[in-house]
Design a protein around this motif. Sequence first.
Motif, PDB file in Angstrom:
ATOM      1  N   GLN A 182       5.755 -22.446  -0.666  1.00 43.26           N
ATOM      2  CA  GLN A 182       6.344 -22.315  -1.996  1.00 43.26           C
ATOM      3  C   GLN A 182       5.339 -21.687  -2.965  1.00 43.26           C
ATOM      4  N   THR A 183       4.090 -22.087  -2.882  1.00 46.36           N
ATOM      5  CA  THR A 183       3.051 -21.536  -3.745  1.00 46.36           C
ATOM      6  C   THR A 183       2.884 -20.048  -3.502  1.00 46.36           C
ATOM      7  N   ARG A 184       2.888 -19.645  -2.241  1.00 47.26           N
ATOM      8  CA  ARG A 184       2.746 -18.235  -1.905  1.00 47.26           C
ATOM      9  C   ARG A 184       3.951 -17.421  -2.369  1.00 47.26           C
ATOM     10  N   VAL A 185       5.131 -17.973  -2.197  1.00 45.62           N
ATOM     11  CA  VAL A 185       6.342 -17.272  -2.648  1.00 45.62           C
ATOM     12  C   VAL A 185       6.324 -17.128  -4.171  1.00 45.62           C
ATOM     13  N   GLU A 186       5.895 -18.160  -4.885  1.00 45.38           N
ATOM     14  CA  GLU A 186       5.809 -18.077  -6.344  1.00 45.38           C
ATOM     15  C   GLU A 186       4.796 -17.010  -6.764  1.00 45.38           C
ATOM     16  N   ALA A 187       3.682 -16.927  -6.052  1.00 42.08           N
ATOM     17  CA  ALA A 187       2.687 -15.888  -6.340  1.00 42.08           C
ATOM     18  C   ALA A 187       3.289 -14.502  -6.105  1.00 42.08           C
ATOM     19  N   ALA A 188       4.028 -14.354  -5.026  1.00 46.07           N
ATOM     20  CA  ALA A 188       4.668 -13.073  -4.723  1.00 46.07           C
ATOM     21  C   ALA A 188       5.692 -12.721  -5.797  1.00 46.07           C
ATOM     22  N   LYS A 189       6.474 -13.695  -6.240  1.00 41.27           N
ATOM     23  CA  LYS A 189       7.464 -13.443  -7.284  1.00 41.27           C
ATOM     24  C   LYS A 189       6.786 -12.936  -8.555  1.00 41.27           C
ATOM     25  N   ALA A 218       3.170  -3.195 -10.381  1.00 43.86           N
ATOM     26  CA  ALA A 218       3.813  -2.102  -9.655  1.00 43.86           C
ATOM     27  C   ALA A 218       3.171  -1.941  -8.275  1.00 43.86           C
ATOM     28  N   GLN A 219       2.537  -3.001  -7.788  1.00 51.81           N
ATOM     29  CA  GLN A 219       1.893  -2.949  -6.480  1.00 51.81           C
ATOM     30  C   GLN A 219       2.916  -2.618  -5.402  1.00 51.81           C
ATOM     31  N   GLN A 220       2.448  -1.904  -4.391  1.00 54.59           N
ATOM     32  CA  GLN A 220       3.316  -1.637  -3.256  1.00 54.59           C
ATOM     33  C   GLN A 220       3.602  -2.956  -2.549  1.00 54.59           C
ATOM     34  N   MET A 221       4.697  -2.975  -1.800  1.00 54.90           N
ATOM     35  CA  MET A 221       5.131  -4.208  -1.155  1.00 54.90           C
ATOM     36  C   MET A 221       4.049  -4.780  -0.241  1.00 54.90           C
ATOM     37  N   THR A 222       3.355  -3.915   0.496  1.00 58.28           N
ATOM     38  CA  THR A 222       2.299  -4.419   1.398  1.00 58.28           C
ATOM     39  C   THR A 222       1.190  -5.107   0.607  1.00 58.28           C
ATOM     40  N   GLU A 223       0.855  -4.576  -0.562  1.00 62.31           N
ATOM     41  CA  GLU A 223      -0.163  -5.208  -1.400  1.00 62.31           C
ATOM     42  C   GLU A 223       0.312  -6.581  -1.881  1.00 62.31           C
ATOM     43  N   VAL A 224       1.562  -6.651  -2.301  1.00 63.63           N
ATOM     44  CA  VAL A 224       2.124  -7.926  -2.757  1.00 63.63           C
ATOM     45  C   VAL A 224       2.065  -8.945  -1.627  1.00 63.63           C
ATOM     46  N   ILE A 225       2.443  -8.533  -0.431  1.00 58.95           N
ATOM     47  CA  ILE A 225       2.453  -9.435   0.722  1.00 58.95           C
ATOM     48  C   ILE A 225       1.058  -9.982   0.984  1.00 58.95           C
ATOM     49  N   PHE A 226       0.072  -9.101   1.068  1.00 59.08           N
ATOM     50  CA  PHE A 226      -1.289  -9.543   1.372  1.00 59.08           C
ATOM     51  C   PHE A 226      -1.914 -10.310   0.215  1.00 59.08           C
ATOM     52  N   ASN A 227      -1.639  -9.897  -1.022  1.00 63.54           N
ATOM     53  CA  ASN A 227      -2.207 -10.580  -2.191  1.00 63.54           C
ATOM     54  C   ASN A 227      -1.599 -11.956  -2.426  1.00 63.54           C
ATOM     55  N   SER A 228      -0.455 -12.211  -1.842  1.00 67.40           N
ATOM     56  CA  SER A 228       0.140 -13.547  -1.987  1.00 67.40           C
ATOM     57  C   SER A 228      -0.185 -14.445  -0.791  1.00 67.40           C
ATOM     58  N   GLY A 229      -1.033 -13.963   0.096  1.00 65.11           N
ATOM     59  CA  GLY A 229      -1.556 -14.832   1.159  1.00 65.11           C
ATOM     60  C   GLY A 229      -0.915 -14.684   2.518  1.00 65.11           C
ATOM     61  N   TYR A 230      -0.076 -13.700   2.706  1.00 66.93           N
ATOM     62  CA  TYR A 230       0.564 -13.488   4.008  1.00 66.93           C
ATOM     63  C   TYR A 230      -0.121 -12.350   4.756  1.00 66.93           C
ATOM     64  N   ASN A 231      -0.141 -12.454   6.065  1.00 64.76           N
ATOM     65  CA  ASN A 231      -0.698 -11.406   6.906  1.00 64.76           C
ATOM     66  C   ASN A 231       0.375 -10.690   7.708  1.00 64.76           C
TER      67      ASN A 231
END
Length: 57
Positions: free
Chosen positions: A3-10, A17-30
Motif C-alpha cells: 500500500q505504501t509503494r502504491v501510494e508513492a506511485a500514485k 512527468a516521469q516515465q512509467m519505468t521511472e515511477v515503477i522503480f522510484n516507488s520501490g518495484y523492480n
Amino acid sequence: MQQTRVEAAKKLLEQTAQQMTEVIFNSGYNDPKAFRKIFRKTVGMTPSQYRDKFQSR
C-alpha cells in the motif's frame, strides 16, 4: 508495504512527468509487470489511466 509503494506511485503519477519505468522503480518495484498488476488491483485502473485522470496540469 504494498500500500505504501502504491501510494508513492500514485503521488509520482500525479505530480511528475516521469516515465512509467521511472515511477515503477522510484516507488520501490523492480518488476514492471508485477507493479502494474498490483496497482490495477489496488486502485482499480492502470497506472496510465490513473495519470490521465489525476495528473496536475
